[in-house]
Design a protein around this motif. Structure first.
Motif, mmCIF file in Angstrom:
data_model
loop_
_atom_site.group_PDB
_atom_site.id
_atom_site.type_symbol
_atom_site.label_atom_id
_atom_site.label_comp_id
_atom_site.label_asym_id
_atom_site.label_seq_id
_atom_site.Cartn_x
_atom_site.Cartn_y
_atom_site.Cartn_z
ATOM 1 N N ARG A 245 0.845 -1.197 0.000
ATOM 2 C CA ARG A 245 0.000 0.000 0.000
ATOM 3 C C ARG A 245 0.871 1.235 0.000
ATOM 4 O O ARG A 245 1.969 1.236 0.538
ATOM 5 C CB ARG A 245 -0.880 0.004 1.256
ATOM 6 N N GLY A 246 0.376 2.291 -0.618
ATOM 7 C CA GLY A 246 1.101 3.563 -0.639
ATOM 8 C C GLY A 246 0.328 4.614 0.132
ATOM 9 O O GLY A 246 -0.882 4.567 0.231
ATOM 10 N N PHE A 247 1.058 5.566 0.732
ATOM 11 C CA PHE A 247 0.410 6.644 1.490
ATOM 12 C C PHE A 247 1.043 7.978 1.130
ATOM 13 O O PHE A 247 2.207 8.048 0.765
ATOM 14 C CB PHE A 247 0.619 6.438 2.997
ATOM 15 N N HIS A 248 0.245 9.035 1.320
ATOM 16 C CA HIS A 248 0.806 10.383 1.228
ATOM 17 C C HIS A 248 1.600 10.658 2.479
ATOM 18 O O HIS A 248 1.376 10.048 3.519
ATOM 19 C CB HIS A 248 -0.321 11.422 1.173
ATOM 20 N N CYS A 249 2.474 11.654 2.365
ATOM 21 C CA CYS A 249 3.175 12.059 3.583
ATOM 22 C C CYS A 249 3.585 13.509 3.448
ATOM 23 O O CYS A 249 4.278 13.863 2.506
ATOM 24 C CB CYS A 249 4.406 11.181 3.782
ATOM 25 N N PHE B 21 -1.037 -4.377 13.881
ATOM 26 C CA PHE B 21 -1.571 -3.054 13.552
ATOM 27 C C PHE B 21 -0.436 -2.074 13.347
ATOM 28 O O PHE B 21 0.651 -2.227 13.882
ATOM 29 C CB PHE B 21 -2.448 -2.517 14.693
ATOM 30 N N PHE B 22 -0.735 -1.033 12.554
ATOM 31 C CA PHE B 22 0.169 0.098 12.519
ATOM 32 C C PHE B 22 -0.679 1.354 12.462
ATOM 33 O O PHE B 22 -1.796 1.338 11.933
ATOM 34 C CB PHE B 22 1.167 0.017 11.359
ATOM 35 N N ALA B 23 -0.149 2.426 13.012
ATOM 36 C CA ALA B 23 -0.975 3.617 13.146
ATOM 37 C C ALA B 23 -0.186 4.859 12.821
ATOM 38 O O ALA B 23 1.038 4.878 12.926
ATOM 39 C CB ALA B 23 -1.489 3.720 14.582
ATOM 40 N N ARG B 24 -0.915 5.904 12.396
ATOM 41 C CA ARG B 24 -0.260 7.181 12.253
ATOM 42 C C ARG B 24 -1.202 8.293 12.664
ATOM 43 O O ARG B 24 -2.424 8.133 12.664
ATOM 44 C CB ARG B 24 0.229 7.403 10.833
ATOM 45 N N SER C 80 -5.137 7.299 12.754
ATOM 46 C CA SER C 80 -5.568 6.264 11.818
ATOM 47 C C SER C 80 -4.859 4.966 12.155
ATOM 48 O O SER C 80 -3.645 4.912 12.186
ATOM 49 C CB SER C 80 -5.214 6.660 10.378
ATOM 50 N N ILE C 81 -5.657 3.920 12.416
ATOM 51 C CA ILE C 81 -5.070 2.623 12.759
ATOM 52 C C ILE C 81 -5.403 1.642 11.648
ATOM 53 O O ILE C 81 -6.559 1.489 11.265
ATOM 54 C CB ILE C 81 -5.645 2.115 14.092
ATOM 55 N N TYR C 82 -4.403 0.981 11.124
ATOM 56 C CA TYR C 82 -4.578 0.030 10.031
ATOM 57 C C TYR C 82 -4.259 -1.366 10.528
ATOM 58 O O TYR C 82 -3.482 -1.550 11.455
ATOM 59 C CB TYR C 82 -3.623 0.370 8.881
ATOM 60 N N MET D 4 -4.043 -4.197 5.236
ATOM 61 C CA MET D 4 -3.616 -2.808 5.057
ATOM 62 C C MET D 4 -4.782 -1.850 5.028
ATOM 63 O O MET D 4 -4.654 -0.735 4.523
ATOM 64 C CB MET D 4 -2.780 -2.631 3.763
ATOM 65 N N GLY D 5 -5.934 -2.308 5.531
ATOM 66 C CA GLY D 5 -7.083 -1.402 5.544
ATOM 67 C C GLY D 5 -7.276 -0.802 6.924
ATOM 68 O O GLY D 5 -6.756 -1.307 7.909
ATOM 69 N N LEU D 6 -8.038 0.292 7.000
ATOM 70 C CA LEU D 6 -8.305 0.925 8.285
ATOM 71 C C LEU D 6 -9.077 -0.023 9.192
ATOM 72 O O LEU D 6 -10.015 -0.681 8.753
ATOM 73 C CB LEU D 6 -9.152 2.190 8.096
ATOM 74 N N LEU D 7 -8.671 -0.077 10.456
ATOM 75 C CA LEU D 7 -9.393 -0.880 11.433
ATOM 76 C C LEU D 7 -10.799 -0.333 11.557
ATOM 77 O O LEU D 7 -11.000 0.860 11.745
ATOM 78 C CB LEU D 7 -8.672 -0.797 12.787
ATOM 79 N N ASP D 8 -11.811 -1.210 11.442
ATOM 80 C CA ASP D 8 -13.212 -0.787 11.469
ATOM 81 C C ASP D 8 -13.516 0.217 10.370
ATOM 82 O O ASP D 8 -14.469 0.984 10.462
ATOM 83 C CB ASP D 8 -13.582 -0.148 12.814
ATOM 84 N N LYS D 9 -12.720 0.225 9.383
ATOM 85 C CA LYS D 9 -12.937 1.034 8.189
ATOM 86 C C LYS D 9 -13.021 2.528 8.458
ATOM 87 O O LYS D 9 -13.490 3.290 7.629
ATOM 88 C CB LYS D 9 -14.198 0.574 7.435
#
Lengths: 681, 265
Positions: A284-288, A305-308, A315-317, A322-327
């Motif tokens: 997965r790619g993300f902006h930063c 999990f990983f979070a930012r 945001s917790i994934y 690689m999707g958001l936890l609980d969307k």
């Protein structure tokens, strides 16, 4: 022809009657519909049209006629979110709906939306919708029965990736970058001198990183990251990320996160990419926006999990999707900082004061998102979160400006994570804090406080009975950093860089200073993963001369001084957690005396072997030198007549060669005059 | 000169001068086009050599004058004049019998230049950076070269065979061979511009003693607080002196233990 004839025939008509324009009975036209009405035909609705906008919803509750209206309303409410529903069909049998329905939208895109978002929707405990495109059924039914096996990829054998752990002398490895980055070497740490395992020129373009369990070595290149491992450090994986600057590993080593400031586009976020290490695929790619606080993504200790954190949002994934936890992300207004417990899936975060609401620190359990502890803090200027290595304690360093004062005061709020309801104790600090560090695996922490030149170090013990005791304080320290041994109990206080490399080795079991030493201009201190050795080093990146790394025992005894031309960085290779159970470890500790006898014998043998080797080497060198000197002196003696000739017969071979020539001369010098009056006679 | 009658000096004032030791009277003057870097008498004392720097368009030249022919000095016509095109000479000493000059260059090379024909007799390419100093052993059988590449090396004078290497972490400015023991002493330090970034503590610059056969360091003498530029043993081997950037010359006499000291072998 016939037509014309007929027309002519028909031209003979009687007056008063309209001419007939019909075709003759046997007329067959020879012009096709396509030619006449082509454009209209194209718009002719196909039997299949509309199917693309139809979805099939399964696991719908089976209801009787009485509840059908209610069901339809519920379905309508849920599914009209995705578009205009133009048609619906609820097949039934025996008075009850069958459990699946058909819905038609006004456009196929709505149907796609519905599938994307409603598939998996939990209506209630027993009913989770499965939503599919009607056309998909066709597609899947028509899949070829013949199954083609995927092409077999050749097995890439990298050998034993844990090979270094099998070293019979338990030598740990470390990476060394020197020659201002041109050369990178891997060495095994032997007490006598480092043993070179591998050394390559231009192995990395900037610096290197080890993975958290030591399996991989990551090198940086303009085009991306490469991972190396195994006994021979073969290239295991490559990740293409142009201009990569920073990387981070997940704790389980399954994922790698890379950051590059170059690649971001609005539609395709590429600044941060998460990769699967084993397959090499981009997950997965993300902006930063900025990489100022790397790592941007923080991992839970089990890698699930990983979070930012972004503005007002956490945001917790989850992995591996690689999707958001609980969307969805969590909205936390004003969130300033967060971090995971290193032992459990708990996140600690804090928000500053907001009008009447005081600042607070919250502990949140994942994935349930239960807030297991909230602590209010008043008049807060800033907070820093410090977790103990096992997640047993959390220390929140709180800088406050108490009401009515100007100055900033610091408190440590100690959260006891292992006790019911997480009690919090407060330690007040009288001076400004320079450094704070928890004892790994233990319940002590060390604090450097004060202001240069009056800096002190204090040791505290968090006891089980709810008290936090100050065990000892040493003042007049020259230190700006604390380095605990990874096994706890021992630590090094270091005054790095501007403090000229002052070192103090402390045993915190009784808080004694074991040794005070110095590595002039040291810029880094690194403990080996076992806690037996410490390396202090002067990096070329911070100081251009005397670049070297020194090896000390944990007690502060200097073992080696290794000078390396333009030495830059040394990193110990981490060890994976031990495979031994607690019982096995206890057993080994019990039998430690037995094992130490064997090791001591081995050490003595190798030491005497070393001195014997050294002595032998010296003997050989001396013999060679003597032989050379003999030859030289022989030649010298042979040349004696030539020398005499050059100096006109005067023998100058010895300092006292020409005693006869010496003349002895006695010279008197006037030194002093003193007038002593003798009394009048 | 071997009988200490005369002294030969070379200077950056573009001249080389010969003096009477006892009276201080200048006996001869040779003018040059650029600074004189190094000079010396041969074993017999009859021939002098000096080298000039590569400066202001002028080459580095190695000149030989025969003092028995005063015309050479008067006319400023050396009987042999050798240009060094690639790398200038930084330090030079005479060979044991006056047959050649052993010269160290800026690029780390050491060459033997014949005093008769001027041809290069032997070459040694052991150092990787500039040679700062070359000194001979008391019997002239060996020379030691001190180099910016942080090593000093021992060579045989006659065939320039590389015999020993002594390694340090600082550029070596000067090295000398003990006349009576198997020891060498080395002094060094940083370049002037980098001095402020190294230790400003008093006495951090050290003279280092190595065992000539084992190539191992066995002692250090602190005291200078600037880089050491020159070291020399007393001819009787019982003391040594060092001169440094700090403006001090230090003379040290060895303790009795120095003469008894032995590395285990």
């Amino acid at each position: 022809m016939r037509e014309t004839e007929n027309m002519e025939a028909e031209l003979e008509y009687d007056d008063g009657e309209e001419p007939s324009f019909s075709d003759p009975e046997d007329f067959v036209d020879d012009i096709s519909d396509e030619e006449l009405l082509g454009d209209v035909l194209r718009d002719k609705p196909l039997e299949a049209d509309g199917i693309d906008s139809v979805i099939v919803v399964d696991n719908v509750p089976q209801v009787g006629q009485d509840r059908l209206e209610k069901l339809k309303n519920v379905i309508h409410k849920i599914f009209s979110k995705f578009g205009k529903i133009t048609n619906e069909f609820y097949p039934d049998t025996d008075g009850k709906t069958k459990g699946y329905i058909f819905l038609e939208y006004s456009a196929p895109s709505h149907a796609h939306e519905a599938v994307k978002n409603a598939d998996g929707y939990k209506l209630d405990k027993q009913h989770t919708f499965r939503v599919n495109l009607f056309t998909d059924f066709d597609k899947y039914m028509s899949i070829c029965d013949e199954w083609e096996a995927p092409e077999k990829q050749p097995f890439k054998d990298f050998g034993n990736l844990r090979h270094w752990l099998e070293d019979s002398d338990c030598r740990d490895q470390y990476s060394v970058i020197y020659d201002s980055g041109e050369r990178t070497g891997i060495f095994a740490n032997d007490v006598k001198e480092p043993i070179e395992v591998e050394e390559r020129a231009r192995w990395t373009e900037t610096y290197v990183r080890w993975s958290p369990k030591g399996t991989y070595l990551a090198t940086f290149h303009q085009r991306g990251i490469a991972l190396w491992g195994g006994e021979k450090f073969k290239q295991i994986q490559r990740f293409s990320h142009q201009g990569v600057q920073l990387i981070d590993f997940s704790p389980c080593e399954r994922y790698v996160v890379t950051f590059s400031p170059l690649m971001d586009t609005k539609d395709d976020p590429q600044a941060i990419i998460i990769w699967d290490v084993l397959t090499g695929h981009k997950k997965r790619g993300f902006h930063c926006e900025s990489s100022a606080h790397w790592p941007i993504f923080k991992w839970s200790p089990d890698g699930k999990f990983f979070a930012r954190m972004t503005q007002d949002t956490l945001s917790i994934y989850e992995t591996p999707s690689m999707g958001l936890l609980d969307k969805k992300s969590l909205k936390i207004n004003g969130i300033k900082d967060f971090s995971w417990s290193p032992g459990d899936n708990i996140i600690a975060f804090w928000v500053p004061e907001d009008k009447d609401i005081p600042a607070r620190v919250t502990l949140m359990q994942l994935p349930s998102r239960n807030e297991i502890r909230v602590r209010n803090l008043f008049n807060v200027v800033d907070c820093k979160l410090h977790w103990q290595k096992n997640g047993d304690y959390l220390c929140v360093k709180v800088d406050r400006t108490p009401k009515g004062t100007q100055g900033v005061v610091t408190n440590f709020e100690i959260f006891r994570m292992r006790e019911k309801q997480v009690p919090v104790d407060v330690v007040e600090m009288k001076e400004g804090i320079i450094a704070f560090a928890w004892e790994p695996n233990g319940s002590k922490f060390a604090v450097l406080h004060g202001e240069s030149p009056r800096i002190s170090v204090s040791f505290y013990h968090v006891k089980n009975n709810g008290k936090i005791d100050l065990i000892k304080m040493f003042d007049k320290q020259q230190a700006n950093s604390i380095f605990w041994s990874p096994q706890g109990q021992f630590l090094v206080l270091a005054g790095l860089r501007s403090m000229n490399g002052a070192l103090a080795f402390v045993d915190t079991s009784d808080c004694t200073m074991m040794n005070i030493a110095e590595h002039y201009m040291a810029s880094d201190v690194e403990w080996d993963p076992t806690g037996r050795y410490v390396v202090t080093s002067v990096s070329w990146w911070s100081h251009k001369v005397d670049n070297a790394f020194w090896l000390w025992t944990f007690q502060g005894r200097l073992l080696q001084k290794n000078n390396k031309e333009r030495f830059c960085q040394l990193l110990w290779r981490p060890r994976p957690p031990s495979l031994l159970t607690q019982e096995q470890i206890k057993l080994i500790k019990k039998d430690l005396k037995k094992y130490s006898k064997i090791f001591e014998q081995k050490d003595r043998l190798s030491q005497s072997k070393a001195s014997k080797e050294l002595v032998d080497k010296r003997r050989t060198m001396m013999e060679e030198y003597r032989k050379y000197r003999e030859r030289a002196i022989n030649m010298y003696n042979e040349q004696r007549p030539l020398r005499l000739e050059l100096r006109g017969g005067v023998d100058t071979d010895e300092l006292d060669s020409n005693v006869d020539d010496w003349e002895e001369e006695t010279i008197e010098f006037f030194i002093n005059e003193e007038i002593i009056p003798i009394g009048d006679l | 000169m071997w009988d200490t009658k005369n002294v030969l000096t070379g200077s950056a004032d573009n001249s080389c001068r010969l003096w009477d030791c006892e009276t201080g009277k200048q006996l001869a003057l040779v003018e040059t086009n650029s600074a004189v870097r190094t000079c010396g008498f041969d074993f017999s004392g009859n021939i002098i050599m000096f080298s000039t720097d590569k400066q202001m368009g002028y080459q580095c030249i190695l000149n030989y004058f025969d003092l028995r022919d005063p015309q050479q000095i008067e006319d400023n016509q050396p009987y042999l004049s050798l240009p060094c095109n690639e790398s200038k000479i930084t330090s030079a000493v005479w060979g044991p019998l006056g047959e050649f000059v052993i010269a160290g260059h800026e690029n780390g090379e050491i060459n033997q230049y014949s005093a008769k024909s001027g041809e290069i007799l032997k070459v040694a390419k052991e150092h990787t950076k500039q040679i700062n100093d070359i000194q001979s052993s008391v019997d002239l059988t060996m020379v030691i070269s001190a180099s910016k590449d942080c090593t000093a090396k021992l060579f045989d004078s006659t065939n320039l065979e590389h015999i020993k290497t002594f390694k340090t972490e600082r550029p070596v400015n000067s090295a000398a061979i003990s006349p009576i023991m198997d020891h060498v002493v080395m002094g060094g330090g940083q370049e002037a511009m980098e001095v402020t970034t190294t230790s400003t503590r008093i006495g951090k610059f050290e003279a280092r003693f190595f065992h000539a056969a084992y190539e191992e360091e066995f002692g250090r003498v602190k005291g200078h607080f600037g880089p050491i530029n020159c070291v020399a043993f007393h001819p009787d081997g019982k003391s040594y002196s060092s001169g440094g950037e700090d403006g001090y010359v230090r003379i040290h006499y060895f303790d009795p233990q120095y003469f008894d000291f032995e590395l285990e072998a």
